[in-house]
Design an enzyme around this catalytic site. Structure first.
Site, mmCIF file in Angstrom:
data_model
loop_
_atom_site.group_PDB
_atom_site.id
_atom_site.type_symbol
_atom_site.label_atom_id
_atom_site.label_comp_id
_atom_site.label_asym_id
_atom_site.label_seq_id
_atom_site.Cartn_x
_atom_site.Cartn_y
_atom_site.Cartn_z
ATOM 1 C CD GLU A 264 -28.247 -3.433 45.934
ATOM 2 O OE1 GLU A 264 -28.117 -3.242 47.174
ATOM 3 O OE2 GLU A 264 -27.560 -2.884 45.078
ATOM 4 C CB CYS A 298 -24.998 -1.750 47.626
ATOM 5 S SG CYS A 298 -25.697 -0.496 46.597
#
Ligand code: ADP
Length: 495
Positions: A264, A298
């Site tokens: 990720e 993120c």
């Protein structure tokens, strides 16, 4: 629900805390005895230390995780029993919520309420995966006459979890929750800048009934403990959340052993605001999506694409809100806290300077509190307008409180701009037109698309992960249980 944070606790918790690694159920220092000092991002003051784990410590942790996996009792426990351990862990995290929230806030510099939100999410993750452990199952496949074919979900074995510094409690919980639910054992390497809550959770996991060796933690630097773990031949699967460059290094290390990975790796996520959108609903969400955690998220909404007819009005209102934003120490619980460390603050400042030098207009700048401590790593939020989509600011993740605004005309251009980076993690679409909601959402290349919302409620139940440079594999929700296990097919000949 959790109480609002106690600010006294925020200042005092973990004063002079000397954290230890957790290996084989024991709290131990690094074999070398070396330690890393931990400073609070709000004032730069050292308030704790962690072991500087290296190859020898990783070897011990992996051996312990392998033993726990192969010899048991973890591997002999039923899925229901494993789930109960996670459910108990959820309860213990809730019992220790104040301490954990304060510790997370101090360690990362995030505003106090974000520490509370992170603990709340961690409680949910362990609760969710505790309840899910005995619900992930295989199937039976129609096959040849005289045969029975079944599939089962098998744990990988020893899972390595390499955790970043932006949301340690949450990211640990999504990794550990899914990995342990499926019967894996774990070696976790938290980030050198923010390891304290990870060590605490591993201690609580022991109290919850996690057998020794199931949940190990080794703290240390990425290039030392992190590299030793990701390339370790005793590790069966690696999961990582962090920057794309580090993701490449970790995948290369894991490839040396042909191990599977979940990656990720962040994004440059767009919020697309059409002229017919409910602007009052969109505005606070667009601001929060880039300000939350100082933009060190993120899934930060770091690009806002605004349709021409409302571009001026919408960006003017965004600018008004940006000007009011103040970066302050974590215990003031302000709009945003400091950035994590000097390196990150310099990186963000350099990207802002580059965008200014490229001539993109600064539509608004927030401020840093006058009395913010000198040693803190503060960055005032910045809103840029008329950004060239192909510039560094249009393409690269800043990981700071910097929003780039663009204008577009019509759906085609909106989709082209939204998909016009190498990333594909999250997107927001703001429009009242039902047909357009479906058309645009379908064409966006991102792991999550929100319509008239963004990052709704943390969404621990919602599969999360990227396309392209944002990585591969899925975390969160039930789907993470599939990443944290592999299908085994067994065929019986009836004879
Ligand atoms: P940052 O660059 O801001 O530290 P990273 O994505 O590099 O962010 O760090 C995320 C996590 O990856 C941290 O736990 C860090 O220690 C770890 N890490 C960094 N470099 C490596 C590496 N070469 N191998 C394994 N882990 C690493």
């Amino acid at each position: 629900m959790l109480k609002t944070p106690d600010t006294t606790l925020l200042r005092t918790v973990a004063e002079e805390r000397a954290a230890l690694n957790v290996i084989g159920g024991k709290m131990v220092g690094a074999k070398s005895g070396a330690r890393i000092e931990v400073a609070c991002p709000s004032d730069g003051r050292v308030f704790a230390s962690i072991p500087r784990g290296e190859t020898a410590d990783i070897d011990a942790a992996v051996a312990s995780a392998r033993h726990a996996f192969e010899v048991g009792p973890w591997s002999r426990m039923t899925a229901t029993e494993r789930g109960r351990v996670l459910t108990r862990l959820s309860g213990l995290v809730e019992q220790h919520a104040d301490e954990l929230a304060a510790l997370e806030s101090r360690d990362t510099g995030k505003p106090a309420r974000q520490g509370v939100a992170d603990v709340t999410a961690a409680i949910r993750y362990y609760e969710y995966y505790g309840a899910a452990a005995d619900k992930a199952h295989g199937s039976q496949i129609p096959f040849l006459e005289g045969y029975t074919a079944i599939t089962t979900r098998e744990p990988h074995g020893v899972v390595a979890g390499i955790i970043p510094w932006n949301y340690p409690l949450q990211i640990l919980a999504r990794v550990a929750g899914a990995a342990l639910a499926m019967g894996n054992t774990l070696v976790v390497k938290p980030a050198e800048d923010a390891s304290l809550t990870t060590v605490r959770i591993a201690e609580l996991a022991l109290e919850a009934g996690c057998p020794p060796g199931v949940f190990n933690v080794v703290t240390g630097y990425g290039a030392e403990a992190g590299a030793a773990l990701s390339g370790h031949p005793g590790v069966d699967y690696v999961t990582f959340t962090g920057s794309p460059g580090t993701g490449t290094a970790i995948q290369q290390a894991a490839a040396g052993n042909n191990r599977g990975v979940t990656m990720e790796l962040g994004g440059k996520s767009p919020q697309i605001v059409f002229a017919d959108a409910d602007l009052d609903a969109a505005l606070p969400v667009v601001v929060n999506a880039i300000i939350q955690n100082g933009g060190q998220t993120c899934s930060a909404g770091s690009r806002v694409l605004v349709e021409k007819p409302i571009h001026e009005e919408f960006t003017a209102e965004l600018a008004r809100r940006f000007e009011a934003l103040v970066a302050e120490p974590h215990d003031r619980d302000g709009d945003l806290g400091p950035l994590i460390n000097t390196r990150q603050a310099e990186r963000v400042a350099a990207m802002i300077a580059e965008a200014e030098a490229a001539g993109f207009p600064v539509l608004a700048k927030g401020s840093v509190a006058d009395d913010a401590p000198q040693g803190g790593h503060y960055q005032a939020p910045v809103l840029f307008g008329a950004v060239d989509p192909l510039s560094a600011l249009g393409q690269e993740e800043v990981f700071g409180p910097v929003l780039a605004a663009f204008s577009f005309e019509g759906e085609e251009e909106a989709v082209r701009l939204a998909n016009g980076t190498e990333y594909g993690l999250v997107a927001g679409v703001w429009t009242r037109d039902g047909g357009r909601q479906h058309r645009v959402a379908k064409r966006i290349r991102a792991g999550q698309v929100y319509v008239n919302a963004y990052g709704a409620g943390g969404g621990i139940e919602l599969p999360f992960g990227g396309f392209g440079r944002s990585g591969h594999g899925r975390e969160k929700g039930f789907e993470a249980l599939m990443d944290m296990s592999a299908t085994k097919t067994t065929v019986f000949n009836h004879g």
